[in-house]
Design a protein around this motif. Structure first.
Motif, PDB file in Angstrom:
ATOM      1  N   UNK A   1      56.587  41.483  40.289  1.00  0.00           N
ATOM      2  CA  UNK A   1      56.069  40.372  41.069  1.00  0.00           C
ATOM      3  C   UNK A   1      55.605  39.189  40.240  1.00  0.00           C
ATOM      4  N   UNK A   2      56.050  39.094  38.993  1.00  0.00           N
ATOM      5  CA  UNK A   2      55.726  37.959  38.128  1.00  0.00           C
ATOM      6  C   UNK A   2      56.692  36.819  38.431  1.00  0.00           C
ATOM      7  N   UNK A   3      56.183  35.626  38.585  1.00  0.00           N
ATOM      8  CA  UNK A   3      57.018  34.451  38.843  1.00  0.00           C
ATOM      9  C   UNK A   3      57.961  34.237  37.660  1.00  0.00           C
ATOM     10  N   UNK A   4      59.270  34.267  37.915  1.00  0.00           N
ATOM     11  CA  UNK A   4      60.239  34.141  36.828  1.00  0.00           C
ATOM     12  C   UNK A   4      60.146  32.789  36.137  1.00  0.00           C
ATOM     13  N   UNK A   5      59.715  31.771  36.841  1.00  0.00           N
ATOM     14  CA  UNK A   5      59.581  30.452  36.231  1.00  0.00           C
ATOM     15  C   UNK A   5      58.468  30.413  35.185  1.00  0.00           C
ATOM     16  N   UNK A   6      57.551  31.374  35.239  1.00  0.00           N
ATOM     17  CA  UNK A   6      56.464  31.410  34.262  1.00  0.00           C
ATOM     18  C   UNK A   6      56.897  31.987  32.921  1.00  0.00           C
ATOM     19  N   UNK A   7      58.003  32.714  32.891  1.00  0.00           N
ATOM     20  CA  UNK A   7      58.487  33.291  31.637  1.00  0.00           C
ATOM     21  C   UNK A   7      58.921  32.184  30.681  1.00  0.00           C
ATOM     22  N   UNK A   8      58.461  32.247  29.443  1.00  0.00           N
ATOM     23  CA  UNK A   8      58.862  31.249  28.466  1.00  0.00           C
ATOM     24  C   UNK A   8      58.839  31.855  27.065  1.00  0.00           C
ATOM     25  N   UNK A   9      59.566  31.225  26.153  1.00  0.00           N
ATOM     26  CA  UNK A   9      59.604  31.665  24.767  1.00  0.00           C
ATOM     27  C   UNK A   9      58.311  31.217  24.087  1.00  0.00           C
TER      28      UNK A   9
ATOM     29  N   UNK B   1      67.646  32.477  27.363  1.00  0.00           N
ATOM     30  CA  UNK B   1      68.588  32.609  26.249  1.00  0.00           C
ATOM     31  C   UNK B   1      68.876  31.243  25.614  1.00  0.00           C
ATOM     32  N   UNK B   2      69.034  30.223  26.451  1.00  0.00           N
ATOM     33  CA  UNK B   2      69.272  28.883  25.914  1.00  0.00           C
ATOM     34  C   UNK B   2      68.081  28.397  25.097  1.00  0.00           C
ATOM     35  N   UNK B   3      66.878  28.658  25.585  1.00  0.00           N
ATOM     36  CA  UNK B   3      65.669  28.258  24.844  1.00  0.00           C
ATOM     37  C   UNK B   3      65.540  29.041  23.545  1.00  0.00           C
ATOM     38  N   UNK B   4      65.897  30.321  23.575  1.00  0.00           N
ATOM     39  CA  UNK B   4      65.843  31.161  22.362  1.00  0.00           C
ATOM     40  C   UNK B   4      66.784  30.602  21.309  1.00  0.00           C
ATOM     41  N   UNK B   5      68.009  30.307  21.721  1.00  0.00           N
ATOM     42  CA  UNK B   5      68.987  29.746  20.770  1.00  0.00           C
ATOM     43  C   UNK B   5      68.511  28.402  20.233  1.00  0.00           C
ATOM     44  N   UNK B   6      67.988  27.552  21.105  1.00  0.00           N
ATOM     45  CA  UNK B   6      67.546  26.232  20.679  1.00  0.00           C
ATOM     46  C   UNK B   6      66.396  26.318  19.681  1.00  0.00           C
ATOM     47  N   UNK B   7      65.549  27.335  19.845  1.00  0.00           N
ATOM     48  CA  UNK B   7      64.389  27.461  18.963  1.00  0.00           C
ATOM     49  C   UNK B   7      64.778  27.857  17.538  1.00  0.00           C
ATOM     50  N   UNK B   8      66.002  28.350  17.340  1.00  0.00           N
ATOM     51  CA  UNK B   8      66.449  28.756  15.997  1.00  0.00           C
ATOM     52  C   UNK B   8      67.250  27.686  15.297  1.00  0.00           C
ATOM     53  N   UNK B   9      67.565  26.604  16.000  1.00  0.00           N
ATOM     54  CA  UNK B   9      68.336  25.541  15.369  1.00  0.00           C
ATOM     55  C   UNK B   9      67.435  24.716  14.466  1.00  0.00           C
TER      56      UNK B   9
ATOM     57  N   UNK C   1      62.292  37.220  19.371  1.00  0.00           N
ATOM     58  CA  UNK C   1      61.628  36.311  20.299  1.00  0.00           C
ATOM     59  C   UNK C   1      60.460  37.023  20.954  1.00  0.00           C
ATOM     60  N   UNK C   2      59.438  36.266  21.226  1.00  0.00           N
ATOM     61  CA  UNK C   2      58.337  36.740  22.063  1.00  0.00           C
ATOM     62  C   UNK C   2      58.389  35.933  23.356  1.00  0.00           C
ATOM     63  N   UNK C   3      58.510  36.645  24.471  1.00  0.00           N
ATOM     64  CA  UNK C   3      58.537  36.019  25.790  1.00  0.00           C
ATOM     65  C   UNK C   3      57.196  36.282  26.458  1.00  0.00           C
ATOM     66  N   UNK C   4      56.640  35.248  27.053  1.00  0.00           N
ATOM     67  CA  UNK C   4      55.283  35.331  27.593  1.00  0.00           C
ATOM     68  C   UNK C   4      55.259  34.834  29.030  1.00  0.00           C
ATOM     69  N   UNK C   5      54.456  35.491  29.855  1.00  0.00           N
ATOM     70  CA  UNK C   5      54.132  35.003  31.194  1.00  0.00           C
ATOM     71  C   UNK C   5      52.722  35.482  31.501  1.00  0.00           C
ATOM     72  N   UNK C   6      51.750  34.594  31.417  1.00  0.00           N
ATOM     73  CA  UNK C   6      50.364  35.003  31.606  1.00  0.00           C
ATOM     74  C   UNK C   6      49.949  36.017  30.559  1.00  0.00           C
ATOM     75  N   UNK C   7      49.481  37.200  31.015  1.00  0.00           N
ATOM     76  CA  UNK C   7      49.066  38.248  30.077  1.00  0.00           C
ATOM     77  C   UNK C   7      50.198  39.209  29.722  1.00  0.00           C
ATOM     78  N   UNK C   8      51.384  38.983  30.262  1.00  0.00           N
ATOM     79  CA  UNK C   8      52.544  39.831  29.958  1.00  0.00           C
ATOM     80  C   UNK C   8      53.268  39.276  28.740  1.00  0.00           C
ATOM     81  N   UNK C   9      53.521  40.149  27.755  1.00  0.00           N
ATOM     82  CA  UNK C   9      54.174  39.748  26.505  1.00  0.00           C
ATOM     83  C   UNK C   9      55.337  40.694  26.230  1.00  0.00           C
ATOM     84  N   UNK C  10      56.485  40.142  25.906  1.00  0.00           N
ATOM     85  CA  UNK C  10      57.661  40.948  25.577  1.00  0.00           C
ATOM     86  C   UNK C  10      58.175  40.552  24.203  1.00  0.00           C
TER      87      UNK C  10
END
Length: 325
Positions: free
Chosen positions: A192-200, A316-324, A216-225
């Motif tokens: 039930x986490x808003x997918x728009x909140x997920x970010x690199x 995925x696009x943001x992940x790739x962009x962050x490594x350029x 990559x570390x993906x974050x949404x509020x207190x959830x960390x991947x």
């Protein structure tokens, strides 16, 4: 439900797995094979018993093809998907839909406009394993989501071919990083986490002509991947999901090209159990998901809904962009 007459666009290794799996599907039969090289298409069709072979345009123009499986290089997925949808075909497209979010959105707009099914082929999302895994999350048996650790990596050996070719969007992130990233999105959706909140939150890696390894570390509020991907190193296949009340652990989540995952562990303060489910051919399961969508008049499959494809493409696009550089 009537049979689904399939065409494979891209007679390569992955296309071969799909061709071998179709007889194990409930409704699918191989009708045609398309390629930029008609001779290659004909040889593949003869090997797997398809009566029709030709160019992509030849195959898409036919009225005896109901669905196409797109198994070409990443950079051609979007164009072929749109062409297939506009020719009235359902589409099962190998991941990723496209290297870019904008092209992914263009494909989904075409599917919405035509009303034809479009499904992104993250094969581990199809079958009893993913359903059982998601059910544990939705039931909140392990509480709210706190942390996920997942990786997918292998040592390719040679640095030649599409994996190391930037012209066809090679690299670890798009080839294998999509697995853990799409899992982050699926876990968030089930929780039930808003997918728009997920970010690199942060990312790094080793980049040559393409990204060879990436974190990559993906974050949404207190959830960390925390995610890892590689095409030059074998990485652990163990996935760990930590909730406020317990954990899920699996070394079997991705399955293989021949068989879906079978087991994962669930541990809480009061109980530890091994969840075991039946296995199936993941390519056959993907084909049947498309057949079901056709029969039901749906444009999406619940195993990989468009909202999850969009969120995965964005991340995925943001992940790739962050490594350029």
């Amino acid at each position: 439900m009537q049979r689904t007459r399939w065409a494979i666009l891209g007679p390569g290794q992955i296309g071969g797995f799909f061709a071998r799996a179709l007889p194990r599907s409930t409704h699918g039969v191989l009708q045609a094979v398309g390629s930029t090289d008609p001779d290659r298409a004909r040889a593949f069709a003869d090997e797997y018993g398809a009566p029709v072979a030709g160019t992509y345009a030849d195959v898409l123009a036919r009225d005896d093809v109901d669905a196409v499986y797109i198994a070409t290089v990443h950079t051609t997925h979007a164009e072929l998907s749109v062409a297939a949808l506009e020719s009235g075909k359902a589409v099962l497209c190998e991941k990723p839909v496209s290297p870019s979010l904008s092209e992914t959105m263009r494909v989904l707009a075409a599917a919405a406009a035509t009303g034809r099914p479009f499904v992104e082929a993250y094969k581990y999302r199809f079958g009893p394993f993913a359903a059982a895994f998601d059910d544990v999350i939705r039931s909140r048996r392990i509480g709210g989501m706190r942390a996920l650790a997942a990786s997918f990596g292998f040592a390719a050996g040679s640095r030649e071919g599409r994996l190391f070719d930037p012209a066809v969007a090679g690299g670890a992130i798009l080839d294998v990083g999509g697995y853990p990233m799409s899992l982050v999105v699926a876990v968030a959706a089930a929780a039930g986490i808003d997918l728009d909140e997920l970010h690199i939150g942060e990312a790094d890696g080793v980049v040559g002509a393409v990204d060879e390894t990436a974190r990559a570390r993906v974050v949404a509020g207190t959830f960390v991947a925390d995610l890892r991907a590689s095409i030059v190193e074998d990485l652990p296949k163990i996935v760990t999901l930590e909730g406020g009340l317990g954990t899920i652990t699996s070394g079997d989540l991705w399955g293989s090209r021949l068989e879906s995952g079978r087991t994962f562990g669930v541990r809480t303060e009061s109980r530890a159990e091994i969840v075991t489910v039946s296995t199936l051919d993941p390519f056959a399961a993907e084909a049947d998901a498309v057949s079901a969508a056709i029969a039901d008049g749906r444009s999406e499959a619940p195993q990989m809904p468009w909202a999850q494809s969009v969120a995965t493409a964005r991340l995925l696009a943001d992940w790739r962009a962050s490594l350029r550089p």
